[in-house]
Scaffold this motif. Structure first.
Motif, PDB file in Angstrom:
ATOM      1  N   LEU A 256      10.026  11.506  17.178  1.00 19.20           N
ATOM      2  CA  LEU A 256      10.420  11.664  15.781  1.00 19.20           C
ATOM      3  C   LEU A 256      10.741  10.326  15.110  1.00 19.20           C
ATOM      4  O   LEU A 256      11.281  10.301  14.014  1.00 19.20           O
ATOM      5  CB  LEU A 256      11.632  12.592  15.685  1.00 19.20           C
ATOM      6  N   PHE A 257      10.390   9.222  15.767  1.00 20.97           N
ATOM      7  CA  PHE A 257      10.666   7.901  15.212  1.00 20.97           C
ATOM      8  C   PHE A 257       9.972   7.733  13.870  1.00 20.97           C
ATOM      9  O   PHE A 257       8.804   8.055  13.705  1.00 20.97           O
ATOM     10  CB  PHE A 257      10.186   6.808  16.169  1.00 20.97           C
ATOM     11  N   GLN A 258      10.735   7.237  12.903  1.00 25.05           N
ATOM     12  CA  GLN A 258      10.179   6.970  11.581  1.00 25.05           C
ATOM     13  C   GLN A 258      11.090   5.970  10.881  1.00 25.05           C
ATOM     14  O   GLN A 258      12.305   6.141  10.857  1.00 25.05           O
ATOM     15  CB  GLN A 258      10.093   8.257  10.761  1.00 25.05           C
ATOM     16  N   HIS A 259      10.495   4.926  10.335  1.00 22.05           N
ATOM     17  CA  HIS A 259      11.249   3.932   9.582  1.00 22.05           C
ATOM     18  C   HIS A 259      10.468   3.637   8.306  1.00 22.05           C
ATOM     19  O   HIS A 259       9.268   3.402   8.349  1.00 22.05           O
ATOM     20  CB  HIS A 259      11.450   2.664  10.405  1.00 22.05           C
ATOM     21  N   GLU A 260      11.171   3.636   7.194  1.00 18.53           N
ATOM     22  CA  GLU A 260      10.505   3.462   5.906  1.00 18.53           C
ATOM     23  C   GLU A 260      11.252   2.428   5.081  1.00 18.53           C
ATOM     24  O   GLU A 260      12.482   2.364   5.106  1.00 18.53           O
ATOM     25  CB  GLU A 260      10.472   4.798   5.172  1.00 18.53           C
ATOM     26  N   ALA A 261      10.513   1.621   4.359  1.00 18.43           N
ATOM     27  CA  ALA A 261      11.083   0.641   3.434  1.00 18.43           C
ATOM     28  C   ALA A 261      10.242   0.650   2.173  1.00 18.43           C
ATOM     29  O   ALA A 261       9.019   0.691   2.235  1.00 18.43           O
ATOM     30  CB  ALA A 261      11.091  -0.745   4.053  1.00 18.43           C
ATOM     31  N   SER A 262      10.900   0.656   1.015  1.00 15.97           N
ATOM     32  CA  SER A 262      10.150   0.649  -0.238  1.00 15.97           C
ATOM     33  C   SER A 262      10.946  -0.085  -1.315  1.00 15.97           C
ATOM     34  O   SER A 262      12.137  -0.326  -1.177  1.00 15.97           O
ATOM     35  CB  SER A 262       9.817   2.072  -0.693  1.00 15.97           C
ATOM     36  N   PHE A 263      10.255  -0.423  -2.364  1.00 12.61           N
ATOM     37  CA  PHE A 263      10.877  -1.070  -3.509  1.00 12.61           C
ATOM     38  C   PHE A 263      10.189  -0.575  -4.778  1.00 12.61           C
ATOM     39  O   PHE A 263       9.062  -0.091  -4.744  1.00 12.61           O
ATOM     40  CB  PHE A 263      10.796  -2.598  -3.406  1.00 12.61           C
ATOM     41  N   THR A 264      10.900  -0.677  -5.895  1.00 11.96           N
ATOM     42  CA  THR A 264      10.336  -0.257  -7.175  1.00 11.96           C
ATOM     43  C   THR A 264       9.455  -1.371  -7.705  1.00 11.96           C
ATOM     44  O   THR A 264       9.904  -2.495  -7.922  1.00 11.96           O
ATOM     45  CB  THR A 264      11.451   0.074  -8.177  1.00 11.96           C
ATOM     46  N   TRP A 265       8.195  -1.044  -7.902  1.00 13.15           N
ATOM     47  CA  TRP A 265       7.229  -2.019  -8.395  1.00 13.15           C
ATOM     48  C   TRP A 265       7.240  -2.044  -9.924  1.00 13.15           C
ATOM     49  O   TRP A 265       7.199  -3.078 -10.551  1.00 13.15           O
ATOM     50  CB  TRP A 265       5.852  -1.667  -7.860  1.00 13.15           C
ATOM     51  N   MET A 266       7.278  -0.848 -10.519  1.00 12.25           N
ATOM     52  CA  MET A 266       7.306  -0.709 -11.966  1.00 12.25           C
ATOM     53  C   MET A 266       8.366   0.305 -12.346  1.00 12.25           C
ATOM     54  O   MET A 266       8.412   1.393 -11.780  1.00 12.25           O
ATOM     55  CB  MET A 266       5.939  -0.226 -12.476  1.00 12.25           C
ATOM     56  N   ASP A 267       9.201  -0.066 -13.305  1.00 12.91           N
ATOM     57  CA  ASP A 267      10.234   0.840 -13.785  1.00 12.91           C
ATOM     58  C   ASP A 267      10.124   0.942 -15.299  1.00 12.91           C
ATOM     59  O   ASP A 267      10.468   0.017 -16.023  1.00 12.91           O
ATOM     60  CB  ASP A 267      11.611   0.312 -13.386  1.00 12.91           C
ATOM     61  N   LEU A 268       9.590   2.073 -15.753  1.00  6.55           N
ATOM     62  CA  LEU A 268       9.409   2.299 -17.179  1.00  6.55           C
ATOM     63  C   LEU A 268      10.284   3.471 -17.634  1.00  6.55           C
ATOM     64  O   LEU A 268       9.808   4.454 -18.200  1.00  6.55           O
ATOM     65  CB  LEU A 268       7.938   2.578 -17.494  1.00  6.55           C
ATOM     66  N   GLY A 269      11.558   3.392 -17.335  1.00  6.99           N
ATOM     67  CA  GLY A 269      12.464   4.485 -17.675  1.00  6.99           C
ATOM     68  C   GLY A 269      12.338   5.625 -16.688  1.00  6.99           C
ATOM     69  O   GLY A 269      12.686   5.493 -15.521  1.00  6.99           O
ATOM     70  N   ASP A 270      11.830   6.757 -17.159  1.00  7.18           N
ATOM     71  CA  ASP A 270      11.663   7.920 -16.290  1.00  7.18           C
ATOM     72  C   ASP A 270      10.472   7.786 -15.345  1.00  7.18           C
ATOM     73  O   ASP A 270      10.380   8.500 -14.357  1.00  7.18           O
ATOM     74  CB  ASP A 270      11.485   9.201 -17.130  1.00  7.18           C
ATOM     75  N   PHE A 271       9.572   6.894 -15.671  1.00  5.67           N
ATOM     76  CA  PHE A 271       8.374   6.696 -14.860  1.00  5.67           C
ATOM     77  C   PHE A 271       8.564   5.472 -13.964  1.00  5.67           C
ATOM     78  O   PHE A 271       8.680   4.356 -14.439  1.00  5.67           O
ATOM     79  CB  PHE A 271       7.158   6.510 -15.769  1.00  5.67           C
ATOM     80  N   LYS A 272       8.610   5.714 -12.659  1.00  5.71           N
ATOM     81  CA  LYS A 272       8.784   4.628 -11.695  1.00  5.71           C
ATOM     82  C   LYS A 272       7.665   4.670 -10.676  1.00  5.71           C
ATOM     83  O   LYS A 272       7.263   5.738 -10.225  1.00  5.71           O
ATOM     84  CB  LYS A 272      10.119   4.764 -10.975  1.00  5.71           C
ATOM     85  N   ILE A 273       7.164   3.499 -10.339  1.00  3.21           N
ATOM     86  CA  ILE A 273       6.160   3.382  -9.282  1.00  3.21           C
ATOM     87  C   ILE A 273       6.780   2.577  -8.154  1.00  3.21           C
ATOM     88  O   ILE A 273       7.220   1.451  -8.365  1.00  3.21           O
ATOM     89  CB  ILE A 273       4.875   2.706  -9.778  1.00  3.21           C
ATOM     90  N   LYS A 274       6.812   3.195  -6.995  1.00  3.32           N
ATOM     91  CA  LYS A 274       7.364   2.526  -5.818  1.00  3.32           C
ATOM     92  C   LYS A 274       6.238   2.163  -4.864  1.00  3.32           C
ATOM     93  O   LYS A 274       5.262   2.889  -4.735  1.00  3.32           O
ATOM     94  CB  LYS A 274       8.363   3.433  -5.101  1.00  3.32           C
ATOM     95  N   LEU A 275       6.398   1.034  -4.218  1.00  2.00           N
ATOM     96  CA  LEU A 275       5.502   0.605  -3.163  1.00  2.00           C
ATOM     97  C   LEU A 275       6.339   0.468  -1.902  1.00  2.00           C
ATOM     98  O   LEU A 275       7.506   0.114  -1.973  1.00  2.00           O
ATOM     99  CB  LEU A 275       4.840  -0.732  -3.489  1.00  2.00           C
ATOM    100  N   GLY A 276       5.728   0.757  -0.780  1.00  2.00           N
ATOM    101  CA  GLY A 276       6.497   0.630   0.446  1.00  2.00           C
ATOM    102  C   GLY A 276       5.661   0.835   1.683  1.00  2.00           C
ATOM    103  O   GLY A 276       4.441   1.003   1.623  1.00  2.00           O
ATOM    104  N   PHE A 277       6.356   0.829   2.808  1.00  2.05           N
ATOM    105  CA  PHE A 277       5.721   0.943   4.104  1.00  2.05           C
ATOM    106  C   PHE A 277       6.401   2.021   4.918  1.00  2.05           C
ATOM    107  O   PHE A 277       7.611   2.221   4.822  1.00  2.05           O
ATOM    108  CB  PHE A 277       5.795  -0.388   4.858  1.00  2.05           C
ATOM    109  N   LEU A 278       5.617   2.702   5.718  1.00  2.00           N
ATOM    110  CA  LEU A 278       6.117   3.722   6.630  1.00  2.00           C
ATOM    111  C   LEU A 278       5.653   3.347   8.036  1.00  2.00           C
ATOM    112  O   LEU A 278       4.472   3.113   8.258  1.00  2.00           O
ATOM    113  CB  LEU A 278       5.571   5.102   6.255  1.00  2.00           C
ATOM    114  N   ILE A 279       6.606   3.283   8.937  1.00  2.00           N
ATOM    115  CA  ILE A 279       6.271   2.995  10.330  1.00  2.00           C
ATOM    116  C   ILE A 279       6.701   4.190  11.157  1.00  2.00           C
ATOM    117  O   ILE A 279       7.872   4.575  11.162  1.00  2.00           O
ATOM    118  CB  ILE A 279       6.989   1.727  10.831  1.00  2.00           C
ATOM    119  N   ASP A 280       5.734   4.792  11.820  1.00  2.00           N
ATOM    120  CA  ASP A 280       6.007   5.856  12.781  1.00  2.00           C
ATOM    121  C   ASP A 280       5.073   5.643  13.966  1.00  2.00           C
ATOM    122  O   ASP A 280       4.399   4.621  14.058  1.00  2.00           O
ATOM    123  CB  ASP A 280       5.865   7.248  12.153  1.00  2.00           C
ATOM    124  N   ASN A 281       5.053   6.573  14.881  1.00  2.00           N
ATOM    125  CA  ASN A 281       4.257   6.386  16.099  1.00  2.00           C
ATOM    126  C   ASN A 281       2.761   6.271  15.809  1.00  2.00           C
ATOM    127  O   ASN A 281       2.066   5.448  16.409  1.00  2.00           O
ATOM    128  CB  ASN A 281       4.532   7.532  17.079  1.00  2.00           C
TER     129      ASN A 281
END
Length: 184
Positions: A59-84
């Motif tokens: 069940l290993f899972q590690h995730e990291a993300s950040f907000t790339w674009m923040d236009l008020g209610d509309f947000k685009i996040k970019l990130g990485f997911l590491i699992d098996n």
């Protein structure tokens, strides 16, 4: 593991940048830089794989993300997911890319754009690793487009030959059809 994953992702991009700008001036036109960075990604992938085997956590899972674009209610996040599965795929991409880089030393020997070819291989590896690490559709789509650009550049490496130029155009058009399907 996030640091290893970021190293695996960005080392091929670093290789691409170095080879595009100063590749022709480096010894052996920079293939040592390209192969060295790819072997490093393979070692990091093997270390992650070994860690996965030793921890044996399905069940290993590690995730990291950040907000790339923040236009008020509309947000685009970019990130990485590491699992098996991600770790296994990073190992597969790194292993195949390492073999391709090493094989290409003889296959491309004497080519006029030798360093540029290795730069494109680095960009392709960066893009493939990005697809593997993506944690959302926006990230996946960005890296998918980079794979398309890399494919176009690699297929059209010998652009002075009509067959290579035509094949790269065909790959570009087929990729656009795939992009439309992917978008839908």
């Amino acid at each position: 593991l996030i640091n290893y994953a970021l190293g695996i992702l960005f080392l091929p991009l670093l290789s691409f940048i170095i080879l595009i700008f100063v590749g022709k001036r480096l010894p052996r036109q920079g293939d040592v830089v390209a192969i060295g960075t790819i072997i490093t990604t393979l070692i990091l992938s093997l270390a992650m794989f070994g860690s996965m085997l030793l921890s044996h956590d399905p069940l290993f899972q590690h995730e990291a993300s950040f907000t790339w674009m923040d236009l008020g209610d509309f947000k685009i996040k970019l990130g990485f997911l590491i699992d098996n599965i991600t770790i296994i795929m990073l190992l597969v991409v790194s292993l195949i890319s390492t073999m391709t880089h090493i094989f290409s030393t003889k296959y491309m020997e004497g080519d006029i754009r030798y360093s540029r070819y290795y730069a494109y291989l680095g960009l392709f590896t960066f893009s493939m690793n990005g697809i593997v690490l993506a944690n959302n559709l926006v990230s996946l789509y960005i890296f998918w487009e980079l794979v398309g650009v890399s494919s176009y550049l690699l297929i059209g490496h010998w652009f002075e030959k009509d067959s290579a130029a035509d094949a790269s155009k065909k790959a570009f058009l087929i990729n656009r059809v795939g992009d439309i399907g992917f978008f839908i």
